[in-house]
Write an enzyme that holds these catalytic residues in place. Structure first.
Site, PDB file in Angstrom:
ATOM      1  N   ARG A 105     -37.933  67.707 -24.727  1.00 22.23           N
ATOM      2  CA  ARG A 105     -38.546  66.771 -25.674  1.00 22.23           C
ATOM      3  C   ARG A 105     -40.048  66.994 -25.723  1.00 22.23           C
ATOM      4  O   ARG A 105     -40.675  67.298 -24.716  1.00 22.23           O
ATOM      5  CB  ARG A 105     -38.260  65.328 -25.270  1.00 22.23           C
ATOM      6  CG  ARG A 105     -36.944  64.807 -25.817  1.00 22.23           C
ATOM      7  CD  ARG A 105     -36.711  63.373 -25.452  1.00 22.23           C
ATOM      8  NE  ARG A 105     -36.437  63.243 -24.040  1.00 22.23           N
ATOM      9  CZ  ARG A 105     -37.266  62.737 -23.143  1.00 22.23           C
ATOM     10  NH1 ARG A 105     -38.443  62.259 -23.518  1.00 22.23           N
ATOM     11  NH2 ARG A 105     -36.925  62.678 -21.884  1.00 22.23           N
ATOM     12  N   TYR A 233     -34.396  71.062 -30.357  1.00 25.86           N
ATOM     13  CA  TYR A 233     -33.973  70.564 -29.041  1.00 25.86           C
ATOM     14  C   TYR A 233     -33.323  69.182 -29.146  1.00 25.86           C
ATOM     15  O   TYR A 233     -33.806  68.303 -29.873  1.00 25.86           O
ATOM     16  CB  TYR A 233     -35.167  70.511 -28.076  1.00 25.86           C
ATOM     17  CG  TYR A 233     -34.771  69.862 -26.774  1.00 25.86           C
ATOM     18  CD1 TYR A 233     -33.992  70.560 -25.850  1.00 25.86           C
ATOM     19  CD2 TYR A 233     -35.097  68.543 -26.491  1.00 25.86           C
ATOM     20  CE1 TYR A 233     -33.577  69.950 -24.675  1.00 25.86           C
ATOM     21  CE2 TYR A 233     -34.691  67.933 -25.316  1.00 25.86           C
ATOM     22  CZ  TYR A 233     -33.923  68.643 -24.407  1.00 25.86           C
ATOM     23  OH  TYR A 233     -33.502  68.034 -23.257  1.00 25.86           O
ATOM     24  N   LYS A 242     -32.087  59.764 -28.822  1.00 29.59           N
ATOM     25  CA  LYS A 242     -33.296  59.026 -28.415  1.00 29.59           C
ATOM     26  C   LYS A 242     -33.962  58.363 -29.616  1.00 29.59           C
ATOM     27  O   LYS A 242     -34.517  57.269 -29.496  1.00 29.59           O
ATOM     28  CB  LYS A 242     -34.280  59.970 -27.727  1.00 29.59           C
ATOM     29  CG  LYS A 242     -33.693  60.749 -26.566  1.00 29.59           C
ATOM     30  CD  LYS A 242     -33.300  59.876 -25.406  1.00 29.59           C
ATOM     31  CE  LYS A 242     -32.964  60.741 -24.209  1.00 29.59           C
ATOM     32  NZ  LYS A 242     -32.349  60.054 -23.108  1.00 29.59           N
ATOM     33  N   HIS A 262     -32.432  52.737 -21.872  1.00 28.78           N
ATOM     34  CA  HIS A 262     -32.167  54.095 -21.381  1.00 28.78           C
ATOM     35  C   HIS A 262     -31.396  53.980 -20.065  1.00 28.78           C
ATOM     36  O   HIS A 262     -31.959  54.134 -18.991  1.00 28.78           O
ATOM     37  CB  HIS A 262     -33.522  54.783 -21.175  1.00 28.78           C
ATOM     38  CG  HIS A 262     -33.435  56.241 -20.898  1.00 28.78           C
ATOM     39  ND1 HIS A 262     -34.401  56.918 -20.194  1.00 28.78           N
ATOM     40  CD2 HIS A 262     -32.514  57.170 -21.237  1.00 28.78           C
ATOM     41  CE1 HIS A 262     -34.078  58.194 -20.109  1.00 28.78           C
ATOM     42  NE2 HIS A 262     -32.937  58.376 -20.731  1.00 28.78           N
ATOM     43  N   SER A 284     -35.449  60.473 -17.098  1.00 28.25           N
ATOM     44  CA  SER A 284     -34.662  61.676 -17.354  1.00 28.25           C
ATOM     45  C   SER A 284     -34.583  62.589 -16.129  1.00 28.25           C
ATOM     46  O   SER A 284     -35.571  62.788 -15.442  1.00 28.25           O
ATOM     47  CB  SER A 284     -35.263  62.470 -18.513  1.00 28.25           C
ATOM     48  OG  SER A 284     -35.159  61.730 -19.693  1.00 28.25           O
ATOM     49  N   CYS A 286     -33.037  62.249 -13.193  1.00 35.33           N
ATOM     50  CA  CYS A 286     -33.098  61.644 -11.849  1.00 35.33           C
ATOM     51  C   CYS A 286     -31.693  61.417 -11.322  1.00 35.33           C
ATOM     52  O   CYS A 286     -31.470  60.557 -10.463  1.00 35.33           O
ATOM     53  CB  CYS A 286     -33.795  60.293 -11.892  1.00 35.33           C
ATOM     54  SG  CYS A 286     -35.566  60.395 -11.831  1.00 35.33           S
ATOM     55  N   ASP A 313     -26.331  57.620 -20.492  1.00 36.65           N
ATOM     56  CA  ASP A 313     -27.723  57.740 -20.934  1.00 36.65           C
ATOM     57  C   ASP A 313     -28.288  56.513 -21.661  1.00 36.65           C
ATOM     58  O   ASP A 313     -29.453  56.201 -21.487  1.00 36.65           O
ATOM     59  CB  ASP A 313     -27.870  58.974 -21.835  1.00 36.65           C
ATOM     60  CG  ASP A 313     -29.313  59.426 -22.001  1.00 36.65           C
ATOM     61  OD1 ASP A 313     -30.082  59.325 -21.030  1.00 36.65           O
ATOM     62  OD2 ASP A 313     -29.679  59.868 -23.099  1.00 36.65           O
ATOM     63  N   ARG A 406     -28.658  72.602 -20.593  1.00 36.70           N
ATOM     64  CA  ARG A 406     -27.823  71.406 -20.802  1.00 36.70           C
ATOM     65  C   ARG A 406     -26.387  71.754 -21.152  1.00 36.70           C
ATOM     66  O   ARG A 406     -26.107  72.843 -21.646  1.00 36.70           O
ATOM     67  CB  ARG A 406     -28.408  70.616 -21.986  1.00 36.70           C
ATOM     68  CG  ARG A 406     -29.828  70.105 -21.758  1.00 36.70           C
ATOM     69  CD  ARG A 406     -29.808  68.731 -21.199  1.00 36.70           C
ATOM     70  NE  ARG A 406     -31.110  68.260 -20.732  1.00 36.70           N
ATOM     71  CZ  ARG A 406     -31.352  66.991 -20.433  1.00 36.70           C
ATOM     72  NH1 ARG A 406     -30.414  66.084 -20.572  1.00 36.70           N
ATOM     73  NH2 ARG A 406     -32.522  66.626 -19.978  1.00 36.70           N
TER      74      ARG A 406
HETATM   75  O1  SAT Z   1     -34.106  63.661 -24.503  1.00 37.62           O
HETATM   76  S1  SAT Z   1     -32.824  64.299 -24.296  1.00 37.62           S
HETATM   77  O2  SAT Z   1     -31.790  63.429 -24.820  1.00 37.62           O
HETATM   78  O3  SAT Z   1     -32.778  65.556 -24.979  1.00 37.62           O
HETATM   79  C1  SAT Z   1     -32.530  64.504 -22.657  1.00 37.62           C
HETATM   80  C2  SAT Z   1     -33.066  63.417 -21.838  1.00 37.62           C
HETATM   81  O4  SAT Z   1     -34.260  63.442 -21.560  1.00 37.62           O
HETATM   82  O5  SAT Z   1     -32.302  62.492 -21.477  1.00 37.62           O
HETATM   83 MN    MN Z   2     -32.031  60.340 -21.122  1.00 32.41          MN
END
Ligand code: SAT
Ligand code: MN
Length: 620
Positions: A105, A233, A242, A262, A284, A286, A313, A406
């Site tokens: 990102r 991406y 997001k 989140h 992100s 973790c 997520d 990913r």
């Molecule tokens: O932002 S993404 O969805 O591409 C991956 C993440 O940071 O959770």
């Molecule tokens: Mn995330």
């Protein structure tokens, strides 16, 4: 089975996600499958405007059928977007390599676009609405000449849920179209959910020439619109994730009295069948996906414990009118998880989830058409093709897979999917867990004294940065509720919204803080993590039901050594106490570093936070 020569061709293939320009792309394999334009007049009008602006050669309406997915993959293989993987080992799976400049990102190029800067607040990059449209319009003008515009209708949330939201993404990226088919409920189902309504999020995306200098991810919450250019991406380009499900949704939630967070969402079934749902916010990479897919240690399994995944997520939460309690859904339909470090030991459910019908992005390719990444096996392969398409051996001295590589897999590939994951009514949340990656100072687990204290705890959440976002790795960043890059409005109002939610609840989830990543002076992790986190989770569940013991400390309620089950861990009570210890001087430094965000909010800090801070300092 992949032929040897196909792989060799891969050695020399250059990497690009930029859709072909120049020669007209025939709609090829996808033509004739489904090309009926949207019937909804509001959608039609908006698509016409975007077509006039972007000037695509072809328009393809995605219907979301399995035949279509297959046809899109075929097309992607022929134009170089995808490499077909070994279909015996990984049926239905493909590899995608992104442009090396486009692997995470781009937070500094992500904007909230509103009439006033105050609406966006100090944690967001802000552009004035008109200025933002004027900046991006020339970039979009004619950007799809020689390309296909994919019309991607999608639903975020279980079909029929009162919280489900429809979006339509127009994109010139085949990778985006196929990925949205995995990550969302994509296709004709969205037209049915939308009906004649004009309430859909307008998502316009073009990868342009994938130039970081022309990369902007712009959100227009007042127009229910997202314009994203210059990146392919995930977090920048799969606009349901997001951009819609967090930034736009958090803005709507603030207006309408619900929350977009989140968070992972997991179900824990205890021996005897009691079911508890726990949500967890972690920045992100973790270990959120690992925690959401936790497999309990054998002893717990034998007792009858079972963990199931609702989401890994994002959650949307609202207050149930009948019970006055918090309920939640996962708006997504797939996982976009980090692969490095994932293996049969660390996350067998994720390994199974990516066992078929998966897109791998920026991993290494093995000679037999299988994939590899750092941490998949102890021994690296003698040779492979790295994420940039170059020949790689262990002697290369570089990573074979990108650290932020990913997998994109459908949610129900997960063998431990929760039976309620697709339930429009959602699930009741008993506990909220905040967690960060902290090698020092922060204990394994503690519980907030009450909701307000928990909100303060979440607001001051800190974590060491990782490869999921561009920028420096390994420094502690304040990341309120793990939402720093995702709050679609003023963070001050966001905190107040969290506090006000409590007033409307009859009973609220209990709030906890965890840290799986504490290290000793030699740099060894003090806690085994992964499946063993079940032991901490059990204490959290018991506390949420008012059953487990705890002692009052300056940080909150903490378990004593006997309160968390250590049996079978080879960990002494003293070692556990070390894991839970708080050094007063270290914690004073922590409080000072929490100020960083609060200073930015100066004059705007909710007064409840000033009280919480005073109380904390008094306790310390
Ligand atoms: O932002 S993404 O969805 O591409 C991956 C993440 O940071 O959770
Ligand atoms: Mn995330």
């Amino acid at each position: 089975m992949i032929e040897r020569r196909d792989i060799d061709k891969e050695f020399y293939m250059t990497t690009t996600t930029i859709p072909p320009k120049g020669p007209r792309i025939p709609a090829a394999a996808t033509a004739g499958v489904h090309t009926t334009p949207a019937a909804n007049p509001h959608v039609r009008k908006w698509i016409e405007e975007c077509v006039e602006l972007c000037k695509p050669d072809n328009i393809y309406y995605c219907n979301g059928s399995p035949e279509e997915r297959q046809a899109l993959f075929e097309q992607g293989v022929s134009d170089g977007t995808f490499t077909r993987l070994n279909q015996k080992k990984l049926p239905g799976s493909y590899l995608h390599r992104s442009n090396p400049n486009d692997v995470a990102r781009s937070e500094h190029q992500t904007f909230i676009c509103t009439p006033s800067a105050d609406m966006a607040g100090v944690t967001n990059n802000w552009l004035e609405t008109k200025a933002a449209y004027n900046k991006l319009r020339p970039l979009l003008d004619g950007c799809m000449r020689g390309r296909t515009m994919y019309v991607i209708p999608f639903v975020m949330g279980p079909i029929g849920s009162p919280l489900a939201r429809v979006g339509v993404e127009l994109s010139d990226s085949l990778y985006v179209a196929v990925s949205m088919g995995i990550m969302t409920r994509m296709g004709d189902v969205a037209w049915r959910q939308l009906g004649d309504s004009d309430d859909f999020t307008k998502c316009l995306h073009s990868i342009l020439d994938c130039n970081p200098d022309r990369r902007y991810i712009c959100h227009f919450p007042l127009d229910n619109t997202i314009w994203s250019v210059g990146s392919g991406y995930g977090g920048n380009a799969l606009l349901g994730k997001k951009c819609l499900a967090l930034r736009i949704a958090s803005f709507l939630g603030h207006q309408q009295g619900w929350m977009a967070e989140h968070m992972l969402l997991m179900g824990a079934t205890a021996p005897g069948g009691e079911k508890t749902y726990v949500a967890g916010a972690f920045p992100s990479s973790c270990g959120k996906t690992n925690f959401a897919m936790l497999i309990p240690p054998e002893k717990y399994q034998k007792q009858g414990w079972r963990i199931t995944t609702v989401g890994d997520d994002i959650v949307w939460m609202w207050i149930d009118e009948k019970t006055g309690r918090l309920r939640a859904i996962n708006p997504e339909a797939g996982y976009f998880g980090v692969v490095p470090g994932t293996n049969e030991r660390t996350n067998p459910n994720a390994m199974a989830a990516m066992g078929h019908d998966t897109i791998f992005t920026n991993v290494a390719l093995l000679p037999d058409g299988d994939v590899w990444w750092e941490g998949k096996t102890k021994q690296p392969p003698p040779r492979c093709i790295d994420w940039m398409g170059k020949e790689w051996t262990p002697a290369s001295g570089t990573k074979a897979a990108h650290p932020n590589s990913r997998f994109t897999a459908p949610a129900n590939n997960n063998p431990a999917i929760d039976p309620a994951w697709d339930d429009p009514a959602g699930v009741e949340v008993a506990a909220i867990v905040f967690g960060g990656r902290r090698s020092r100072s922060i204990p394994l687990v503690y519980q907030a004294f009450n909701w307000l204290h928990g909100v303060y705890m979440g607001a001051t959440l800190g974590s060491e940065t990782t490869a999921a976002a561009t920028g420096q790795v390994g420094v502690v960043r304040r990341d309120p509720m793990a939402m720093l890059p995702f709050i679609g409005y003023n963070v001050r109002d966001y905190f107040v919204h969290w506090m006000r939610m409590r007033k409307r609840m009859v009973d609220c989830p209990r709030i906890f803080h965890v840290n799986w990543f504490r290290k000793d002076a030699e740099g060894n992790y003090l806690w085994p993590g992964y499946g063993e986190n079940m032991r901490v989770l059990k204490w959290i569940i018991d506390r949420s039901h008012g059953r487990a013991y705890a002692k009052e400390t300056m940080l909150g309620w903490m378990p004593k050594a006997g309160d968390v089950d250590l049996d079978g861990l080879n960990m002494s009570a003293a070692q556990f106490e070390a894991l839970q210890a708080v050094d007063v001087d270290e914690f004073k430094a922590e409080i000072l570093s929490q100020e960083e965000l609060f200073l930015k909010l100066a004059g705007d800090l909710p007064k409840e936070f000033i009280f919480q801070r005073e109380l904390l300092i008094a306790r310390v």
